[in-house]
Design a protein around this motif. Structure first.
Motif, PDB file in Angstrom:
ATOM      1  N   PHE A   1      42.875  34.095  36.204  1.00  0.00           N
ATOM      2  CA  PHE A   1      41.818  33.121  36.478  1.00  0.00           C
ATOM      3  C   PHE A   1      41.791  31.797  36.090  1.00  0.00           C
ATOM      4  O   PHE A   1      41.098  30.919  36.551  1.00  0.00           O
ATOM      5  CB  PHE A   1      40.439  33.833  35.791  1.00  0.00           C
ATOM      6  CG  PHE A   1      39.824  34.979  36.554  1.00  0.00           C
ATOM      7  CD1 PHE A   1      38.798  34.427  37.450  1.00  0.00           C
ATOM      8  CD2 PHE A   1      40.116  36.396  36.384  1.00  0.00           C
ATOM      9  CE1 PHE A   1      38.422  35.752  38.203  1.00  0.00           C
ATOM     10  CE2 PHE A   1      39.589  37.332  37.007  1.00  0.00           C
ATOM     11  CZ  PHE A   1      38.677  36.831  38.142  1.00  0.00           C
ATOM     12  N   ARG A   2      42.948  31.574  35.198  1.00  0.00           N
ATOM     13  CA  ARG A   2      43.279  30.176  34.571  1.00  0.00           C
ATOM     14  C   ARG A   2      44.305  29.613  35.832  1.00  0.00           C
ATOM     15  O   ARG A   2      44.329  28.417  35.700  1.00  0.00           O
ATOM     16  CB  ARG A   2      43.964  30.199  33.414  1.00  0.00           C
ATOM     17  CG  ARG A   2      42.728  30.314  32.259  1.00  0.00           C
ATOM     18  CD  ARG A   2      43.233  30.481  30.727  1.00  0.00           C
ATOM     19  NE  ARG A   2      43.708  28.872  30.332  1.00  0.00           N
ATOM     20  CZ  ARG A   2      44.941  28.530  30.090  1.00  0.00           C
ATOM     21  NH1 ARG A   2      46.015  29.197  30.308  1.00  0.00           N
ATOM     22  NH2 ARG A   2      45.006  27.238  29.816  1.00  0.00           N
TER      23      ARG A   2
ATOM     24  N   ASN B   1      35.782  33.580  35.005  1.00  0.00           N
ATOM     25  CA  ASN B   1      36.532  32.320  34.867  1.00  0.00           C
ATOM     26  C   ASN B   1      36.212  31.684  33.545  1.00  0.00           C
ATOM     27  O   ASN B   1      37.239  31.420  32.974  1.00  0.00           O
ATOM     28  CB  ASN B   1      35.986  30.940  35.884  1.00  0.00           C
ATOM     29  CG  ASN B   1      36.715  29.906  35.981  1.00  0.00           C
ATOM     30  OD1 ASN B   1      36.491  29.102  35.119  1.00  0.00           O
ATOM     31  ND2 ASN B   1      37.631  30.023  36.870  1.00  0.00           N
ATOM     32  N   THR B   2      34.993  31.614  33.078  1.00  0.00           N
ATOM     33  CA  THR B   2      34.894  31.195  31.845  1.00  0.00           C
ATOM     34  C   THR B   2      35.564  31.912  30.599  1.00  0.00           C
ATOM     35  O   THR B   2      35.934  31.322  29.564  1.00  0.00           O
ATOM     36  CB  THR B   2      33.502  30.789  31.474  1.00  0.00           C
ATOM     37  OG1 THR B   2      33.414  30.002  30.244  1.00  0.00           O
ATOM     38  CG2 THR B   2      32.538  32.067  31.347  1.00  0.00           C
TER      39      THR B   2
ATOM     40  N   PHE C   1      37.181  27.207  43.137  1.00  0.00           N
ATOM     41  CA  PHE C   1      36.724  27.184  44.594  1.00  0.00           C
ATOM     42  C   PHE C   1      37.363  28.440  45.203  1.00  0.00           C
ATOM     43  O   PHE C   1      36.710  29.121  46.028  1.00  0.00           O
ATOM     44  CB  PHE C   1      37.183  25.904  45.096  1.00  0.00           C
ATOM     45  CG  PHE C   1      36.667  25.915  46.572  1.00  0.00           C
ATOM     46  CD1 PHE C   1      35.287  25.119  46.588  1.00  0.00           C
ATOM     47  CD2 PHE C   1      37.445  26.243  47.487  1.00  0.00           C
ATOM     48  CE1 PHE C   1      35.018  25.159  48.013  1.00  0.00           C
ATOM     49  CE2 PHE C   1      36.655  26.256  48.983  1.00  0.00           C
ATOM     50  CZ  PHE C   1      35.519  25.769  49.132  1.00  0.00           C
ATOM     51  N   ILE C   2      38.712  28.717  45.115  1.00  0.00           N
ATOM     52  CA  ILE C   2      39.371  29.837  45.992  1.00  0.00           C
ATOM     53  C   ILE C   2      38.584  31.249  45.301  1.00  0.00           C
ATOM     54  O   ILE C   2      38.581  32.211  45.969  1.00  0.00           O
ATOM     55  CB  ILE C   2      40.937  29.686  45.746  1.00  0.00           C
ATOM     56  CG1 ILE C   2      41.230  28.355  46.320  1.00  0.00           C
ATOM     57  CG2 ILE C   2      41.535  30.691  46.257  1.00  0.00           C
ATOM     58  CD1 ILE C   2      41.046  28.257  47.431  1.00  0.00           C
TER      59      ILE C   2
ATOM     60  N   LYS D   1      49.141  43.172  27.747  1.00  0.00           N
ATOM     61  CA  LYS D   1      49.483  42.880  29.314  1.00  0.00           C
ATOM     62  C   LYS D   1      48.007  42.853  30.363  1.00  0.00           C
ATOM     63  O   LYS D   1      48.011  41.667  30.883  1.00  0.00           O
ATOM     64  CB  LYS D   1      50.343  43.967  29.838  1.00  0.00           C
ATOM     65  CG  LYS D   1      51.854  44.008  29.252  1.00  0.00           C
ATOM     66  CD  LYS D   1      52.580  42.324  29.454  1.00  0.00           C
ATOM     67  CE  LYS D   1      53.809  42.250  28.772  1.00  0.00           C
ATOM     68  NZ  LYS D   1      54.430  41.120  28.959  1.00  0.00           N
ATOM     69  N   PRO D   2      47.149  43.479  30.338  1.00  0.00           N
ATOM     70  CA  PRO D   2      46.016  43.453  31.136  1.00  0.00           C
ATOM     71  C   PRO D   2      45.452  41.970  30.716  1.00  0.00           C
ATOM     72  O   PRO D   2      44.818  41.416  31.456  1.00  0.00           O
ATOM     73  CB  PRO D   2      45.245  44.570  30.762  1.00  0.00           C
ATOM     74  CG  PRO D   2      45.991  45.686  30.273  1.00  0.00           C
ATOM     75  CD  PRO D   2      47.218  44.916  29.673  1.00  0.00           C
ATOM     76  N   ALA D   3      45.112  41.965  29.345  1.00  0.00           N
ATOM     77  CA  ALA D   3      44.550  40.641  29.092  1.00  0.00           C
ATOM     78  C   ALA D   3      45.275  39.343  29.534  1.00  0.00           C
ATOM     79  O   ALA D   3      44.790  38.473  29.907  1.00  0.00           O
ATOM     80  CB  ALA D   3      44.299  40.686  27.514  1.00  0.00           C
TER      81      ALA D   3
END
Length: 269
Positions: free
Chosen positions: A84-85, A127-128, A90-91, A75-77
């Motif tokens: 992040f996807r 993000n990546t 930008f936000i 769940k955390p993953a």
């Protein structure tokens, strides 16, 4: 020629604080624009390389956690990847900067986080890692069952099986998609100084300097093509480097079964 060499000496490392402190104000030359935009590329490469390096290993852990049976890992993953996807980069920069700015008032230990070299790097890393984890998770689910059964037949379990069978196969299947993610990440580094993190003493990235020249000359058709040229060269370097790794991962396969790297444009980040 001598003037251009002097310009390179004055501004070649300006984005790192080495050389002339003041930017040119008038009579801009092509050499000045090429040199300063190229100087800014140092930051784009810094952000991209470190975010990819650390994000690669974190993404592997996220992909394994997402595929785990335990909900405490899964769940955390799943939520990290979704967060992040699911939100624009930008936000993420915008909110991260103001979060770090708030924490800076709590303790001086958070002071470096409001600087782009660390704060923006953390955002790019997260993000990546999220995008790469989804790629790796898809590759994990695509591993042929025959490979797993063969490993079981040889008595490989736990870490030896993961190290010798699962991880190499996952990388081989995921590498073309991961190559595209690496390219898009380098392109995304241009958002750093336009999303909240300030450029201290005008030490910005390549887009920062290109925008400076475009605003001063009222002619964007010189600095922005120069910027595009630098990123095309960077993209070719990434494709070449990742292509070597891809060939190494697939060298045991027949030629017709080897997965090739294909650039797939990303409509939105």
């Amino acid at each position: 020629m001598d003037d251009c060499l002097q310009t390179i000496a004055d501004y070649g490392l300006r984005s790192l604080g080495i050389g002339q402190r003041l930017l040119p104000k008038e009579n801009f030359t092509l050499c000045q624009q090429v040199t300063l935009i190229g100087s800014g590329m140092i930051w784009n490469i810094y952000f991209g390389v470190l975010a990819l390096l650390f994000g690669f290993f974190f993404a592997t852990g996220l992909a394994l956690s997402k595929g785990a049976n335990s909900p405490w890992l899964r769940k955390p993953a799943e939520w990290f990847i979704f967060l992040f996807r699911g939100s624009p980069l930008f936000i993420q920069f915008f909110f991260a900067y103001f979060l770090f700015l708030s924490l800076k008032g709590v303790s001086p230990v958070f002071n470096p986080f409001t600087a782009a070299w660390l704060g923006a790097l953390i955002v790019l890393f997260c993000n990546t890692a999220a995008y790469t984890a989804e790629i790796f998770y898809g590759a994990l689910r695509s591993i042929p069952k025959g490979d797993i059964e063969a490993a079981d037949a040889y008595g490989l379990t736990g870490w030896p099986r993961f190290k010798k069978i699962i991880w190499p196969t996952m990388l081989r299947l995921a590498w073309p998609g991961y190559t595209n993610e690496a390219i898009f990440l380098f392109h995304a580094t241009t958002l750093v100084f336009f999303s909240g993190f300030p450029a201290w003493q005008q030490r910005g990235d390549a887009l920062y300097y290109a925008s400076y020249f475009a605003d001063k000359t009222f002619n964007p058709f010189v600095p922005y093509p120069i910027l595009a040229g630098y990123f095309i060269l960077l993209t070719l370097a990434v494709i070449g480097l990742f292509g070597l790794v891809n060939r190494a991962l697939n060298k045991h396969l027949p030629q017709e079964q080897r997965r090739k790297i294909k650039l797939r444009p990303n409509i939105i980040r």
